[in-house]
Design a protein around this motif. Structure first.
Motif, PDB file in Angstrom:
ATOM      1  N   ASN A  54     -16.760   2.223  -9.493  1.00 38.82           N
ATOM      2  CA  ASN A  54     -16.722   1.482 -10.757  1.00 38.82           C
ATOM      3  C   ASN A  54     -16.988  -0.008 -10.535  1.00 38.82           C
ATOM      4  N   THR A  55     -16.426  -0.535  -9.448  1.00 38.52           N
ATOM      5  CA  THR A  55     -16.605  -1.963  -9.173  1.00 38.52           C
ATOM      6  C   THR A  55     -18.069  -2.300  -8.880  1.00 38.52           C
ATOM      7  N   LEU A  56     -18.679  -1.522  -7.993  1.00 37.79           N
ATOM      8  CA  LEU A  56     -20.076  -1.785  -7.640  1.00 37.79           C
ATOM      9  C   LEU A  56     -21.003  -1.576  -8.827  1.00 37.79           C
ATOM     10  N   LEU A  57     -20.713  -0.573  -9.638  1.00 36.78           N
ATOM     11  CA  LEU A  57     -21.574  -0.333 -10.801  1.00 36.78           C
ATOM     12  C   LEU A  57     -21.498  -1.496 -11.784  1.00 36.78           C
ATOM     13  N   GLN A  58     -20.286  -2.028 -11.999  1.00 35.34           N
ATOM     14  CA  GLN A  58     -20.147  -3.161 -12.913  1.00 35.34           C
ATOM     15  C   GLN A  58     -20.846  -4.397 -12.349  1.00 35.34           C
ATOM     16  N   ARG A  59     -20.685  -4.656 -11.070  1.00 32.49           N
ATOM     17  CA  ARG A  59     -21.346  -5.812 -10.467  1.00 32.49           C
ATOM     18  C   ARG A  59     -22.880  -5.652 -10.512  1.00 32.49           C
ATOM     19  N   TYR A  60     -23.343  -4.412 -10.355  1.00 30.72           N
ATOM     20  CA  TYR A  60     -24.790  -4.175 -10.422  1.00 30.72           C
ATOM     21  C   TYR A  60     -25.319  -4.448 -11.825  1.00 30.72           C
ATOM     22  N   LYS A  61     -24.546  -4.028 -12.833  1.00 28.12           N
ATOM     23  CA  LYS A  61     -24.952  -4.315 -14.212  1.00 28.12           C
ATOM     24  C   LYS A  61     -24.988  -5.815 -14.478  1.00 28.12           C
ATOM     25  N   ASP A  62     -23.999  -6.527 -13.954  1.00 29.96           N
ATOM     26  CA  ASP A  62     -23.996  -7.979 -14.129  1.00 29.96           C
ATOM     27  C   ASP A  62     -25.195  -8.628 -13.450  1.00 29.96           C
ATOM     28  N   ALA A  63     -25.569  -8.119 -12.255  1.00 34.37           N
ATOM     29  CA  ALA A  63     -26.724  -8.673 -11.552  1.00 34.37           C
ATOM     30  C   ALA A  63     -28.015  -8.403 -12.313  1.00 34.37           C
ATOM     31  N   VAL A  64     -28.106  -7.222 -12.926  1.00 36.11           N
ATOM     32  CA  VAL A  64     -29.298  -6.917 -13.728  1.00 36.11           C
ATOM     33  C   VAL A  64     -29.339  -7.807 -14.965  1.00 36.11           C
ATOM     34  N   GLY A  65     -28.212  -7.998 -15.597  1.00 39.31           N
ATOM     35  CA  GLY A  65     -28.190  -8.835 -16.791  1.00 39.31           C
ATOM     36  C   GLY A  65     -28.552 -10.278 -16.499  1.00 39.31           C
ATOM     37  N   SER A  66     -28.127 -10.803 -15.360  1.00 35.99           N
ATOM     38  CA  SER A  66     -28.430 -12.186 -14.993  1.00 35.99           C
ATOM     39  C   SER A  66     -29.699 -12.322 -14.155  1.00 35.99           C
ATOM     40  N   SER A  67     -30.386 -11.196 -13.901  1.00 38.68           N
ATOM     41  CA  SER A  67     -31.613 -11.191 -13.079  1.00 38.68           C
ATOM     42  C   SER A  67     -31.380 -11.850 -11.722  1.00 38.68           C
ATOM     43  N   ASN A  68     -30.231 -11.513 -11.133  1.00 38.73           N
ATOM     44  CA  ASN A  68     -29.869 -12.053  -9.826  1.00 38.73           C
ATOM     45  C   ASN A  68     -30.455 -11.138  -8.746  1.00 38.73           C
ATOM     46  N   LEU A  69     -31.621 -11.490  -8.261  1.00 37.35           N
ATOM     47  CA  LEU A  69     -32.310 -10.639  -7.301  1.00 37.35           C
ATOM     48  C   LEU A  69     -31.563 -10.569  -5.968  1.00 37.35           C
TER      49      LEU A  69
END
Length: 872
Positions: free
Chosen positions: A179-194
């Motif tokens: 759950n933690t990694l999935l949420q952080r991945y969604k945040d990275a996609v939303g902020s376009s943090n490559l």
């Protein structure tokens, strides 16, 4: 009564035959009766044979000896030993099986202990790493736990050793980490943090979240790809490294600059879009293919990029086709091409490129009005070729990417199959062959079909390629038409200082440029179509035009007397010649005549030069295929199209030889006149007064081979007719030989020699020969053969055999000479038979009889008897 009837019925051979009779019941009874009788007879014969069959045993067996007793005792001993071994072996096998079972039990227990220890260590390490946000360590621990679960190592005993708390803690840690990694991945996609995506993507693959990661990464890639494609549609970007930062102010100034210049060429926009797509694939596909391949993330990335590119490129192509009105221009080009082709190929009785027809040839059938000027159309085709070239480069990169994706998948498949094989072998050795797990049949690797074989981009490219090919073909013929209608320039060839016209270079340059441009697109269909069009134009229009030019501007002007060569002039042309000679001095007249001969010969040279150019074109295109086109079925088809240029090259060679043959035909009257004048025949009296090449005293000397000793000595001291003939032929051949390509000059010389030889053969039939006369003839023929070799360029004709094979009339003259120089009639048969075995005899028996009869020493009766020819 019934028995008698049964005896009277003949038994059938089979039951099937019995059923086909009038009374099947009677027939079957008869068959049964016959079978019973036969069985009784055979039984009696067998009993008689068995009663007389006696078996006599050897004496050694019938007697109770010591050797037999010993053998029986040995056999019993061996049988008892084998029985004991079998019993002991069974017991040993049981003990071994017990030991194997104990070994497996201990190994399983050891493995369970090891699994329990690993589970406790991973559980504690994962919980501690998760609390300190060391997600990579926690993911690695969860990955080991997942692998143990997948390999069925979490047995009840291993779980009991590990403890219930350990298992619960591991499951809780695993769920929290996911759950933690999935949420952080969604945040990275939303902020376009490559950078964050690059750190988290490997972790998702370790905890079996490839599907979620692939969906989110494709969403992120689509967002940034659309932004980059929107920027690329405005025009070319300045080249800079992809990781170089760019300020928003500079980006805004760049967009404003592009808006002020809307006339960006379409191929520039396409190049920018393709470069953007290629850059996206090169940057993002490797990581996705490595970590998210189980969820088909690699194929999703390729499909996404291609779909977004097609949504932009296909309308851009459609707008380009509509804006340039390519469909209308292609239809006009087709009509104009047909009109031009009909003009040059269908016009049989008109000269194409002389001064009288320049006005008609200036008409381009509406090309400049409906299509455009040559320069404008050439520039437009360059633009279309660049569009096709950029698209083909992108598609080749895309296919290469798909192949690399499938290659990586195959490598993983093979690696997994190898791991399973090694695990199976380890289990076989560890647990015994009888207890080894059953090997499952490995599924064969099937490449992933990522893109369709027929995409909208391919369809629109094929449409543009069709329009391009039609317009390019018309441009090629229009360029040739311009060359036909332009005054011809003459160019000296450096290798042999002969002349050629600018027509052949201009037309072949246009053909080479069109073919190279079509091949530069990289599109196999367009290149194949243009290759066929070039072949049709070279083998149709250009060949027809150059053949007519060679005939009308070359051969016709070289006709002796009526053209540039001196010969038997008519009475009506004599005054004109006299006036011309009075107005111009001899040097100027000779110079103009030589120049005219050189230019007339240049039209014949053009055909041979064109053949060489077509061969070079075929070689260049073949090399372009091997260097610029990947190996495929379409590439093989393109090679086949290029191979079709070989027959066209041969057509030009044949046309050049045909033009030389026509030149020989118009020289034949002059050659016959020279032969008649030299040999002193009666046919030369009407034309000898117009011939200035030989003197009156020499022209009255006739060919004479009926020589006695005095006449033979006189002929040896005086100049014979052969020397005068060779001198006269030199005046005819030398001007043409100097200005023809060596290959064509040799063909001309051989043709003239053949005409001379035929004329001489006719004169020989009217002569009588003595032995000394035959020797004189042999000397004359040797001089004639030496003269022929002197005027031939090719070294292959230095041999008499090769020269005679190239010129059959000359070979006949030499054979007649050999025949007349025999000392005895008996030698004739040997001469003919040996020459025929070597393939060096062309005379028929009738010809041999006729020439042998000309020898005054040989009687006609003996000649006929020798050659088995009856007198008429």
């Amino acid at each position: 009564m019934t028995a008698d009837l049964m005896d009277d019925v003949e038994p059938p051979k089979t039951m099937v035959a019995a059923l086909g009779t009038d009374s099947p019941a009677r027939a079957l009874r008869a068959l049964s009766r016959a079978s019973e009788v036969k069985a009784e007879r055979l039984a009696n014969e067998l009993n008689q044979q068995l009663s007389s069959f006696l078996i006599e045993l050897p004496d050694i067996i019938s007697k109770d000896t010591k050797e037999i007793s010993t053998s029986i005792a040995c056999v019993d001993s061996i049988l008892e030993s084998l029985t004991k071994i079998a019993t002991g072996g069974t017991q040993a096998s049981q003990e071994i099986r017990i030991l194997e079972e104990e070994k497996r039990r201990l190994e399983q227990q050891s493995q369970d202990v090891e699994t329990a220890l690993s589970l406790r260590r991973n559980s504690e390490g994962a919980a501690e790493a998760l609390s300190s946000q060391k997600y990579d360590i926690a993911a690695k621990a969860v990955q080991e736990y997942t692998v143990q679960e997948r390999m069925d190592r979490l047995t009840p005993r291993a779980l009991a050793y590990a403890g219930e708390y350990t298992v619960q803690q591991m499951e809780t840690t695993k769920e929290v980490l996911r759950n933690t990694l999935l949420q952080r991945y969604k945040d990275a996609v939303g902020s376009s943090n490559l950078q964050m995506l690059g750190d988290l993507t490997p972790l998702l693959s370790m905890i079996d979240m490839e599907k979620e990661g692939a969906e989110l990464y494709v969403e992120y890639l689509k967002k940034i790809l659309l932004e980059e494609l929107d920027e690329a549609k405005l025009g070319s970007k300045e080249e800079r490294p992809s990781d170089m930062p760019q300020s928003r102010a500079s980006m805004r100034r760049e967009k404003e600059r592009r808006k002020k210049d809307p006339q960006t060429p379409p191929y520039v926009q396409m190049a920018c879009i393709y470069n953007t797509a290629v850059t996206a694939l090169r940057h993002h596909l490797p990581m996705v293919s490595h970590f998210l391949h189980k969820a088909d993330g690699d194929s999703a990335v390729v499909q996404l990029v291609n779909n977004e590119v097609e949504q932009i490129i296909v309308p851009l192509f459609q707008f380009y086709i509509q804006d340039r009105q390519l469909a209308v221009v292609a239809r006009n080009s087709q009509r104009i091409y047909s009109s031009l082709e009909e003009r040059y190929v269908g016009r049989l009785n008109s000269l194409v490129s002389t001064e009288e027809s320049l006005a008609n040839d200036m008409d381009d059938c509406g090309f400049s009005m409906e299509v455009g000027s040559l320069a404008d159309v050439d520039g437009a085709l360059d633009e279309a070729a660049l569009c096709l070239q950029h698209t083909e480069s992108y598609q080749r990169f895309l296919h290469h990417t798909i192949n690399e994706v499938n290659k990586a998948r195959q490598m993983r498949h093979d690696k997994e199959a190898e791991i399973k094989r090694l695990e199976r072998e380890r289990a076989e050795w560890a647990t015994g062959m009888s207890q080894a797990p059953i090997a499952e049949q490995e599924a064969a690797f099937a490449p992933l079909q990522i893109l369709s074989t027929n995409t909208p981009l391919m369809e629109v490219v094929a449409e543009l390629g069709g329009y391009y090919s039609g317009i390019e073909r018309c441009l090629l013929l229009a360029s040739m038409q311009r060359a036909f209608s332009t005054r011809t320039n003459f160019i000296e060839m450096p290798q042999d200082h002969t002349l050629k016209t600018s027509l052949v270079d201009t037309c072949l340059f246009a053909t080479r440029r069109s073919a190279k441009r079509a091949f530069a697109t990289g599109h196999r269909g367009t290149a194949s179509a243009m290759t066929n069009f070039c072949g049709d134009t070279l083998g149709g229009v250009l060949l027809e035009v150059m053949t007519r030019r060679a005939q009308d501007s070359g051969v016709a002007k070289l006709k002796p007397g009526d053209g540039l060569l001196e010969g038997g002039l008519s009475l009506f042309s004599a005054p004109h010649t006299l006036m011309k000679s009075q107005s111009e001095d001899e040097a100027t007249r000779q110079r103009k005549m030589q120049q005219g001969i050189a230019r007339a010969c240049a039209t014949l040279n053009d055909l041979d030069v064109a053949s060489h150019h077509v061969a070079e074109l075929e070689k260049m295109l073949t090399s372009s295929i091997s260097e610029g086109f990947p190996q495929s079925v379409e590439a093989d088809q393109l090679k086949a199209c290029v191979k079709n240029l070989s027959p066209i090259q041969e057509s030009y060679k044949m046309a050049a030889i045909g033009a030389v043959d026509n030149l020989v035909d118009i020289l034949k009257p002059r050659v016959r006149s020279l032969v008649s004048d030299s040999v002193g025949s009666e046919a030369s009296t009407g034309a000898s007064f117009m011939t200035s090449s030989v003197g009156k005293d020499r022209s009255t000397v006739r060919m004479n081979y009926n020589l006695d000793d005095a006449a033979f000595k006189l002929s040896e001291m005086s100049e014979g007719f052969m020397a005068r003939l060779c001198s006269s032929l030199e005046e005819v051949i030398e001007p043409l030989k100097l200005h023809l390509i060596p290959h064509l000059a040799d063909a001309l010389v051989l043709g003239v020699l053949g005409a001379v030889a035929k004329r001489l053969e006719g004169s020989l039939r009217r002569c009588q020969f003595t032995a000394l006369g035959a020797l004189s003839m042999d000397s004359d023929m040797r001089d004639f053969l030496s003269f022929a070799k002197q005027f031939l360029y090719s070294g292959e004709y230095s041999s008499n055999i090769a020269l005679c094979r190239a010129c059959t009339p000359l070979a006949r003259l030499l054979q007649i000479t050999k025949l007349l120089n025999v000392d005895d009639l008996e030698d004739v048969v040997d001469l003919i038979s040996s020459s025929k075995r070597k393939g060096n005899w062309d005379l028929k028996l009738e010809d041999a009889k006729a020439y042998l009869s000309l020898r005054v020493e040989f009687e006609g009766r003996k000649v006929n008897e020798l050659l088995n020819i009856e007198d008429e």
